[in-house]
Design a protein around this motif. Structure first.
Motif, PDB file in Angstrom:
ATOM      1  N   ASP A   1       0.809  -1.217   0.000  1.00  0.00           N
ATOM      2  CA  ASP A   1       0.000   0.000   0.000  1.00  0.00           C
ATOM      3  C   ASP A   1       0.843   1.269   0.000  1.00  0.00           C
ATOM      4  OD1 ASP A   1       0.914  -0.593   2.528  1.00  0.00           O
ATOM      5  OD2 ASP A   1      -0.857   0.160   3.565  1.00  0.00           O
ATOM      6  N   VAL A   2       2.157   1.119   0.079  1.00  0.00           N
ATOM      7  CA  VAL A   2       3.059   2.274   0.033  1.00  0.00           C
ATOM      8  C   VAL A   2       3.706   2.329  -1.354  1.00  0.00           C
ATOM      9  CG1 VAL A   2       5.157   3.342   0.950  1.00  0.00           C
ATOM     10  CG2 VAL A   2       3.526   2.235   2.509  1.00  0.00           C
ATOM     11  N   GLU A   3       3.475   3.418  -2.063  1.00  0.00           N
ATOM     12  CA  GLU A   3       4.104   3.602  -3.375  1.00  0.00           C
ATOM     13  C   GLU A   3       5.583   3.876  -3.182  1.00  0.00           C
ATOM     14  OE1 GLU A   3       3.789   6.497  -7.328  1.00  0.00           O
ATOM     15  OE2 GLU A   3       2.368   6.751  -5.667  1.00  0.00           O
ATOM     16  N   LYS A   4       6.404   3.228  -3.986  1.00  0.00           N
ATOM     17  CA  LYS A   4       7.855   3.363  -3.868  1.00  0.00           C
ATOM     18  C   LYS A   4       8.392   3.887  -5.192  1.00  0.00           C
ATOM     19  CE  LYS A   4       7.373  -0.854  -1.158  1.00  0.00           C
ATOM     20  NZ  LYS A   4       6.120  -1.449  -1.678  1.00  0.00           N
ATOM     21  N   GLN A   5       9.153   4.973  -5.133  1.00  0.00           N
ATOM     22  CA  GLN A   5       9.585   5.625  -6.376  1.00  0.00           C
ATOM     23  C   GLN A   5      10.985   6.193  -6.225  1.00  0.00           C
ATOM     24  OE1 GLN A   5       6.910   8.723  -7.675  1.00  0.00           O
ATOM     25  NE2 GLN A   5       8.365   9.555  -9.158  1.00  0.00           N
ATOM     26  N   ILE A   6      11.820   5.923  -7.219  1.00  0.00           N
ATOM     27  CA  ILE A   6      13.145   6.547  -7.262  1.00  0.00           C
ATOM     28  C   ILE A   6      13.021   7.920  -7.895  1.00  0.00           C
ATOM     29  CG2 ILE A   6      13.704   5.482  -9.481  1.00  0.00           C
ATOM     30  CD1 ILE A   6      16.629   5.415  -8.606  1.00  0.00           C
ATOM     31  N   THR A   7      13.814   8.864  -7.416  1.00  0.00           N
ATOM     32  CA  THR A   7      13.901  10.167  -8.077  1.00  0.00           C
ATOM     33  C   THR A   7      15.326  10.354  -8.567  1.00  0.00           C
ATOM     34  OG1 THR A   7      13.142  12.463  -7.887  1.00  0.00           O
ATOM     35  CG2 THR A   7      14.559  11.666  -6.127  1.00  0.00           C
ATOM     36  N   LEU A   8      15.482  10.932  -9.736  1.00  0.00           N
ATOM     37  CA  LEU A   8      16.795  11.128 -10.347  1.00  0.00           C
ATOM     38  C   LEU A   8      16.938  12.608 -10.685  1.00  0.00           C
ATOM     39  CD1 LEU A   8      19.337   9.584 -11.397  1.00  0.00           C
ATOM     40  CD2 LEU A   8      18.230   9.590 -13.645  1.00  0.00           C
ATOM     41  N   ILE A   9      17.823  13.277  -9.986  1.00  0.00           N
ATOM     42  CA  ILE A   9      17.882  14.735 -10.081  1.00  0.00           C
ATOM     43  C   ILE A   9      18.283  15.220 -11.469  1.00  0.00           C
ATOM     44  CG2 ILE A   9      20.260  14.928  -9.271  1.00  0.00           C
ATOM     45  CD1 ILE A   9      17.210  17.256  -8.639  1.00  0.00           C
ATOM     46  N   TYR A  10      18.983  14.394 -12.238  1.00  0.00           N
ATOM     47  CA  TYR A  10      19.393  14.816 -13.578  1.00  0.00           C
ATOM     48  C   TYR A  10      18.204  15.164 -14.464  1.00  0.00           C
ATOM     49  CZ  TYR A  10      23.858  12.739 -12.178  1.00  0.00           C
ATOM     50  OH  TYR A  10      25.010  12.426 -11.515  1.00  0.00           O
ATOM     51  N   THR A  11      17.020  14.585 -14.200  1.00  0.00           N
ATOM     52  CA  THR A  11      15.856  14.886 -15.037  1.00  0.00           C
ATOM     53  C   THR A  11      15.428  16.340 -14.899  1.00  0.00           C
ATOM     54  OG1 THR A  11      14.262  14.218 -13.329  1.00  0.00           O
ATOM     55  CG2 THR A  11      15.030  12.513 -14.859  1.00  0.00           C
ATOM     56  N   SER A  12      15.819  16.995 -13.819  1.00  0.00           N
ATOM     57  CA  SER A  12      15.442  18.401 -13.638  1.00  0.00           C
ATOM     58  C   SER A  12      16.161  19.317 -14.617  1.00  0.00           C
ATOM     59  CB  SER A  12      15.736  18.854 -12.205  1.00  0.00           C
ATOM     60  OG  SER A  12      17.131  18.818 -11.949  1.00  0.00           O
ATOM     61  N   LEU A  13      17.206  18.807 -15.266  1.00  0.00           N
ATOM     62  CA  LEU A  13      17.942  19.610 -16.242  1.00  0.00           C
ATOM     63  C   LEU A  13      17.233  19.686 -17.588  1.00  0.00           C
ATOM     64  CD1 LEU A  13      21.510  18.315 -15.335  1.00  0.00           C
ATOM     65  CD2 LEU A  13      20.565  20.580 -14.822  1.00  0.00           C
ATOM     66  N   GLY A  14      16.148  18.925 -17.737  1.00  0.00           N
ATOM     67  CA  GLY A  14      15.322  19.034 -18.933  1.00  0.00           C
ATOM     68  C   GLY A  14      15.855  18.324 -20.156  1.00  0.00           C
ATOM     69  N   ARG A  15      16.834  17.410 -19.969  1.00  0.00           N
ATOM     70  CA  ARG A  15      17.383  16.659 -21.098  1.00  0.00           C
ATOM     71  C   ARG A  15      17.185  15.168 -20.868  1.00  0.00           C
ATOM     72  NH1 ARG A  15      21.371  19.978 -19.338  1.00  0.00           N
ATOM     73  NH2 ARG A  15      21.559  21.936 -20.453  1.00  0.00           N
ATOM     74  N   GLU A  16      17.217  14.400 -21.942  1.00  0.00           N
ATOM     75  CA  GLU A  16      17.146  12.946 -21.794  1.00  0.00           C
ATOM     76  C   GLU A  16      18.361  12.449 -21.011  1.00  0.00           C
ATOM     77  OE1 GLU A  16      15.781  10.125 -25.043  1.00  0.00           O
ATOM     78  OE2 GLU A  16      17.946   9.637 -24.975  1.00  0.00           O
ATOM     79  N   VAL A  17      18.121  11.466 -20.148  1.00  0.00           N
ATOM     80  CA  VAL A  17      19.182  10.925 -19.312  1.00  0.00           C
ATOM     81  C   VAL A  17      19.312   9.425 -19.547  1.00  0.00           C
ATOM     82  CG1 VAL A  17      19.975  10.553 -16.941  1.00  0.00           C
ATOM     83  CG2 VAL A  17      18.764  12.670 -17.532  1.00  0.00           C
ATOM     84  N   ASN A  18      20.526   8.985 -19.807  1.00  0.00           N
ATOM     85  CA  ASN A  18      20.832   7.553 -19.871  1.00  0.00           C
ATOM     86  C   ASN A  18      21.566   7.219 -18.582  1.00  0.00           C
ATOM     87  OD1 ASN A  18      21.911   4.999 -20.263  1.00  0.00           O
ATOM     88  ND2 ASN A  18      22.315   5.328 -22.430  1.00  0.00           N
ATOM     89  N   TRP A  19      20.852   6.602 -17.658  1.00  0.00           N
ATOM     90  CA  TRP A  19      21.392   6.325 -16.329  1.00  0.00           C
ATOM     91  C   TRP A  19      21.555   4.826 -16.162  1.00  0.00           C
ATOM     92  CZ3 TRP A  19      19.163   4.711 -11.349  1.00  0.00           C
ATOM     93  CH2 TRP A  19      19.975   5.021 -10.249  1.00  0.00           C
TER      94      TRP A  19
END
Length: 358
Positions: free
Chosen positions: A272-290
């Motif tokens: 019942d708890v949603e689990k999500q990773i956040t990746l700060i590089y996405t805030s730069l507005g470009r596609e990220v290959n992580w």
């Protein structure tokens, strides 16, 4: 000042043998929406050495966090008088180090999209202090406040009723900013840290601090939060930290944000708890290959960070947000390789390593 910009600069470049080396490369060209800054101080993050070791984009500029002053404005930035940016301004920012050949912090010059650098209020922070408010600060902002992450109330607004938020790792770089930001928004902030860092966490806004080694820590968190915890950020994101956080939730739906992928054991806990990773590089507005995972360019992540960065000068000037403690590592660009090795070996804790470049 624009005429004084040289053609080439020194930068720390990723090598094929998983090392870095100072090389002479062209000063970056900027587009109409970017600014060029003369770098004064850079700050070190674990992602810097991790990119060198595991991604190894040969020929790219390493480093993410920087503070400096504007030496050139793009055409559109100049036309947008409302930006308030001008040549000579003290600004700080974050970039995706180890990814581009013309974009990285460990260099004498860095370029940034105009709305993703923030103007440091005069008389507040030194370049050393401002450089710490990059990767860790942005990650805390995105994790806590982005509508698709925890979606908490953003300061200077305050939550209306008593609500708890749990920050695993309050004395980490991300954790220290998360404590301050959640406190500024009026949340009751609970965290875990080593006993030696309890006073530090409380000084940054934690209402309750526990030792993560305490075998009774989960029951203490549940008692303190009246078994009503529904929001948490794990700034360490190992199996043990993710499971501790999930075991601390009260009944009913909730959400956990992590900064590393979810571990198998944690996936099996609390459906019942949603689990999500956040990746700060996405805030730069470009596609990220992580690590082979493609994150599409996110205008929404860019827009959210840009609007929060516009609040940041006020948060700094008021003392609501204070920078991480710093450790100045002497030697400039040539010393960064040693500093990265120091962090690789796990010898660093509780301070942000910074280097003066100019």
């Amino acid at each position: 000042m624009t005429s004084a910009i040289p053609k080439t600069m020194k930068a720390l470049i990723t090598q094929a043998n998983k090392t870095v080396k100072v090389e002479e490369i062209p000063v970056p060209e900027i587009d109409d929406w970017e600014v060029l800054a003369k770098v004064v101080v850079v700050a070190q993050n674990p992602t810097d050495w991790q990119y060198i070791d595991t991604v190894t984009n040969v020929g790219t500029i390493s480093g993410c966090d920087w503070s400096g002053y504007i030496v050139k404005l793009g055409k559109k930035v100049t036309e947008l008088n409302a930006t308030g940016l001008k040549v000579g301004d003290h600004v700080a920012g974050f970039t995706h180090g180890g990814t581009y050949k013309d974009r990285g912090a460990y260099a004498e010059y860095v370029k940034a999209t105009y709305d993703l650098c923030w103007k440091v209020p005069e008389g507040t922070l030194s370049h050393e202090q401002a450089a710490t408010m990059g990767c860790a600060y942005w990650t805390a902002v995105q994790s806590l406040f982005h509508p698709t992450r925890l979606g908490l109330v953003e300061p200077p607004n305050k939550v209306e009723k008593e609500q708890f938020v749990f920050i695993y790792g309050g004395s980490s770089s991300v954790g220290m900013y998360a404590l301050q930001l959640a406190h500024a928004a009026g949340y009751k902030v609970v965290t875990v840290a080593s006993a030696k860092n309890h006073a530090l966490c409380k000084s940054l806004g934690a209402d309750y601090v526990f030792d993560y080694r305490d075998p009774d820590v989960v029951s203490k968190i549940k008692e303190t939060t009246k078994n009503s915890l529904h929001h948490a950020l794990d700034t360490i994101s190992q199996e043990s930290t993710q499971t501790l956080a999930l075991n601390s939730y009260g009944p009913g739906p909730g959400k956990l944000i992590t900064i590393q992928p979810l571990q198998e054991k944690a996936k099996q806990l609390r459906d019942d708890v949603e689990k999500q990773i956040t990746l700060i590089y996405t805030s730069l507005g470009r596609e990220v290959n992580w690590n082979g995972i493609i994150f599409k360019a996110s205008p929404e992540d860019h827009a959210h960070m840009a609007q929060f960065l516009s609040k940041t000068p006020g948060l700094v000037a008021s003392g609501t947000v204070k920078p991480n403690p710093i450790k100045v590592w002497e030697g400039g660009l040539n010393a960064i390789s040693d500093g990265l090795q120091h962090m690789r070996e796990g010898k660093h804790s509780g301070e942000k390593i910074v280097y003066r470049i100019a």
